[in-house]
Write an enzyme that holds these catalytic residues in place. Sequence first.
Site, PDB file in Angstrom:
ATOM      1  N   LYS A 199       1.050  -1.281   0.240  1.00  0.00           N
ATOM      2  CA  LYS A 199       0.403  -0.211   0.127  1.00  0.00           C
ATOM      3  C   LYS A 199       0.755   1.095  -0.196  1.00  0.00           C
ATOM      4  O   LYS A 199       2.493   1.370   0.793  1.00  0.00           O
ATOM      5  CB  LYS A 199      -0.652   0.153   1.090  1.00  0.00           C
ATOM      6  CG  LYS A 199      -2.395  -1.077   0.607  1.00  0.00           C
ATOM      7  CD  LYS A 199      -3.413  -0.891   1.636  1.00  0.00           C
ATOM      8  CE  LYS A 199      -3.877  -1.927   1.134  1.00  0.00           C
ATOM      9  NZ  LYS A 199      -5.563  -1.766   1.724  1.00  0.00           N
ATOM     10  N   ARG A 206      -3.021  -9.877   5.219  1.00  0.00           N
ATOM     11  CA  ARG A 206      -4.201 -10.474   3.385  1.00  0.00           C
ATOM     12  C   ARG A 206      -3.179  -9.406   2.385  1.00  0.00           C
ATOM     13  O   ARG A 206      -2.706  -8.752   2.142  1.00  0.00           O
ATOM     14  CB  ARG A 206      -4.901  -9.548   3.357  1.00  0.00           C
ATOM     15  CG  ARG A 206      -6.197  -9.662   1.737  1.00  0.00           C
ATOM     16  CD  ARG A 206      -7.765  -8.366   1.482  1.00  0.00           C
ATOM     17  NE  ARG A 206      -7.930  -8.316   0.263  1.00  0.00           N
ATOM     18  CZ  ARG A 206      -7.015  -7.370  -0.478  1.00  0.00           C
ATOM     19  NH1 ARG A 206      -6.422  -6.863  -0.480  1.00  0.00           N
ATOM     20  NH2 ARG A 206      -7.732  -7.613  -1.956  1.00  0.00           N
TER      21      ARG A 206
END
Length: 283
Positions: free
Chosen positions: A204, A245
């Site tokens: 991210k 995840r």
Amino acid sequence: MGIVNVTPDSFSDGGLWLDPEKAVEHGIDLVERGADLVDVGGESTRPGAARVTTQEELRRVLPVVRGLVADGVPVSIDTMRAEVAEAAVAAGARLINDVSGGLADPSMAGVAAWTGVPFVVMHWRGPSAAMDGFAGYEDVVREVVGEVERRMDAVGAQGVDPEQIILDPGLGFAKSRADDWALLGGLDAFARLGRPVLMGASRKRFLGTLLADPTTGAPRPARARDAATAAVATLVAAQGAWAVRVHDVASSADAVRVAAAVTPTARSSSGRVGPSAWAGRVG
Ligand code: PMM
């Protein structure tokens, strides 16, 4: 939890797994690399992303869910739509992962309730197309925990058993880079809500910014953020997170094992998910 995005436009793997056969092969490969669960999504949620139609989302995900289930892979469905969640569970998916925590589709909690599968309630303040504008907190950990707790109550009122719920602070969703770091540091506040915690840090933006090129200031490209992703996996697994995840499963699976070796309670404290036999196996 390994990621298979069946989308043309996800930020780090968009377009790679649009072909159902390739997507299924990739999901099987993720299991071979250590994933306990494969998360299949057909709609990008990257900042600024536009929605796709229900028909298109179903067309993307169902062949992949079916193919993985036929191969014995435990599948979760990453969707904000009740209709997609319901069809995926009917096809054998074992978990519903809704980044909107039931907010985007008023029928989602009902589907989670009657199917009875584990239901990820992620912190979310609005659609991806506008979400960066919804960031803004005085005390991000306190506010996000409070908002997630209210979602737990709301889906509970719609029939979801609290034992089904898995919480996720929603890194990058209506969060600044600083908010993401603060939430990672405040994991114990989520754990106090008494439900397993899922973390989605993989590749991210906050990692890209941290690792920016010192000369140009350019963010580290998404696909070169896996070592940092694994470092986050170690940290959160050591604090008892139920799952991470991730795109690159091998590095984070090793990280989770390292954390579990140093902090044996990382495993036992995460085994609270109840309805499914495989849950709790992840750090
Ligand atoms: N992040 C993305 C998509 N789905 N689901 C959960 N539960 N948590 C997340 O943080 C999350 C998610 C966006 O990342 P991607 O585009 O790489 O899949």
